[in-house]
Scaffold this active site. Sequence first.
Site, PDB file in Angstrom:
ATOM      1  N   GLY A   1      -7.743   8.389   7.165  1.00  0.00           N
ATOM      2  CA  GLY A   1      -7.902   8.637   8.596  1.00  0.00           C
ATOM      3  C   GLY A   1      -9.356   8.705   9.045  1.00  0.00           C
TER       4      GLY A   1
ATOM      5  CG  ASP B   1      -1.944   1.008   1.299  1.00  0.00           C
ATOM      6  OD1 ASP B   1      -2.405   1.424   0.223  1.00  0.00           O
ATOM      7  OD2 ASP B   1      -2.359   1.396   2.421  1.00  0.00           O
TER       8      ASP B   1
ATOM      9  CG  ASN C   1      -7.145   0.995  -0.507  1.00  0.00           C
ATOM     10  OD1 ASN C   1      -7.464   0.081  -1.256  1.00  0.00           O
ATOM     11  ND2 ASN C   1      -5.981   1.619  -0.598  1.00  0.00           N
TER      12      ASN C   1
HETATM   13  P1  13P Z   1      -8.943   4.812   5.587  1.00  0.00           P
HETATM   14  O1  13P Z   1      -8.093   5.689   6.444  1.00  0.00           O
HETATM   15  O2  13P Z   1     -10.194   5.523   5.162  1.00  0.00           O
HETATM   16  O3  13P Z   1      -9.248   3.512   6.223  1.00  0.00           O
HETATM   17  O4  13P Z   1      -8.127   4.523   4.220  1.00  0.00           O
HETATM   18  C1  13P Z   1      -7.189   3.500   4.146  1.00  0.00           C
HETATM   19  C2  13P Z   1      -6.371   3.566   2.899  1.00  0.00           C
HETATM   20  O5  13P Z   1      -6.670   4.246   1.946  1.00  0.00           O
HETATM   21  C3  13P Z   1      -5.168   2.724   2.858  1.00  0.00           C
HETATM   22  O6  13P Z   1      -4.439   2.940   1.692  1.00  0.00           O
HETATM   23  O1  G3H Z   2      -3.120   4.987   3.731  1.00  0.00           O
HETATM   24  C1  G3H Z   2      -2.835   4.786   4.893  1.00  0.00           C
HETATM   25  C2  G3H Z   2      -3.153   3.492   5.546  1.00  0.00           C
HETATM   26  O2  G3H Z   2      -4.192   3.654   6.454  1.00  0.00           O
HETATM   27  C3  G3H Z   2      -1.923   2.925   6.199  1.00  0.00           C
HETATM   28  O3  G3H Z   2      -1.613   3.672   7.310  1.00  0.00           O
HETATM   29  O4  G3H Z   2       0.765   4.256   6.921  1.00  0.00           O
HETATM   30  O5  G3H Z   2      -0.242   4.356   9.227  1.00  0.00           O
HETATM   31  O6  G3H Z   2       0.192   2.152   8.123  1.00  0.00           O
HETATM   32  P1  G3H Z   2      -0.116   3.624   7.936  1.00  0.00           P
HETATM   33 ZN    ZN Z   3      -4.490   4.933   0.944  1.00  0.00          ZN
END
Ligand code: 13P
Ligand code: G3H
Ligand code: ZN
Length: 326
Positions: free
Chosen positions: A182, A83, A267
């Site tokens: 977030g 990700d 996501n």
């Molecule tokens: P949220 O913060 O809405 O759960 O999004 C997660 C995300 O886009 C991870 O790439």
């Molecule tokens: O896009 C962000 C995801 O929620 C992952 O969050 O980078 O804190 O692991 P993180």
């Molecule tokens: Zn994301």
Amino acid sequence: MALVNSKKMFEQAYKNGYAIGAFNVNNMEIVQGITEACKEVNAPVILQVSKGARAYANHTYLVKLVEAAVAECPEIPIVLHLDHGPDFETCKSCIDGGFTSVMIDGSHLPFEENIELTKKVVEYAHARGVTVEGELGTLAGIEDDVKVEHGAESYTKPEEVIEFVTRTGVDSLAIAIGTSHGAYKFKPEQCTRNEEGILVPPALRFDILEAVSEKLPGFPIVLHGSSSVPQDYVKMVNENGGKMPDAIGVPEEQLRKAAALSVCKINIDSDLRLAMTGTIRKFFNEKPDKFDPREYLKPARANIKEIVKHKLINVLGCAGKADECK
Ligand code: 13P
Ligand code: G3H
Ligand code: ZN
């Protein structure tokens, strides 16, 4: 079955009007909660790992946890995805280290540089059977160490998508249509309030999604920042010593609508964090004498499983679709 890339999942999702859930994983309980839910309702799934997750849990531990889930759930197809890959080296390390899909996030770069970087990752990944997600447009919120303030985000420009996809060769494209990362997706001044004083967010920019889809017929679109921030968990957090005023997410009906259109990957991370944190806060508040981590992680894992099941069935529409994605 072994880990798969996202190709077949996205073909089926596009054709049949649903989306695959892409859930972030950071530890064993999260991997178990998600995959037990998918196994129970026979859903395909993408388990995704951020740069922060790799820094927290270590690449090898995460890969092994996901491999354990594959062994425990042989009947469902599982993708292991990077990700928000920040650079070529991180993507390469994940591809070499067993991931079946990566995102290269060049969305903060000028258009030409985003193309150049994304193309380089695609060439390396495709030669190894790994699928690649690119991004155009920026979301507000926090991802790893990059914080984009509300107001500094930029919607995807539909006029750029054909050139980006053609020149890079990406397999899917993340776009910005008003979601953000977030638990505080909209500023209170962007929202209205209902009779109970709860914030009601503005609608996503479906006009942009439709314009993008018209330019890229049959091409899988990805939505980041798609947690709905369930108010019962926000309440659970706040009633048990937490402080999350005005936390707000994307209404589930809007995600269901997106999934029925060209959005093939949605996501979700923050909702699982909320379920876990709310459950653990409540547990400690009610049972201050307890100190065995298994006792509080067990209900937390159970609630992650419940919320994921709800998403698969009622939001993503991918419950029962495991077989057609194999
Ligand atoms: P949220 O913060 O809405 O759960 O999004 C997660 C995300 O886009 C991870 O790439
Ligand atoms: O896009 C962000 C995801 O929620 C992952 O969050 O980078 O804190 O692991 P993180
Ligand atoms: Zn994301």
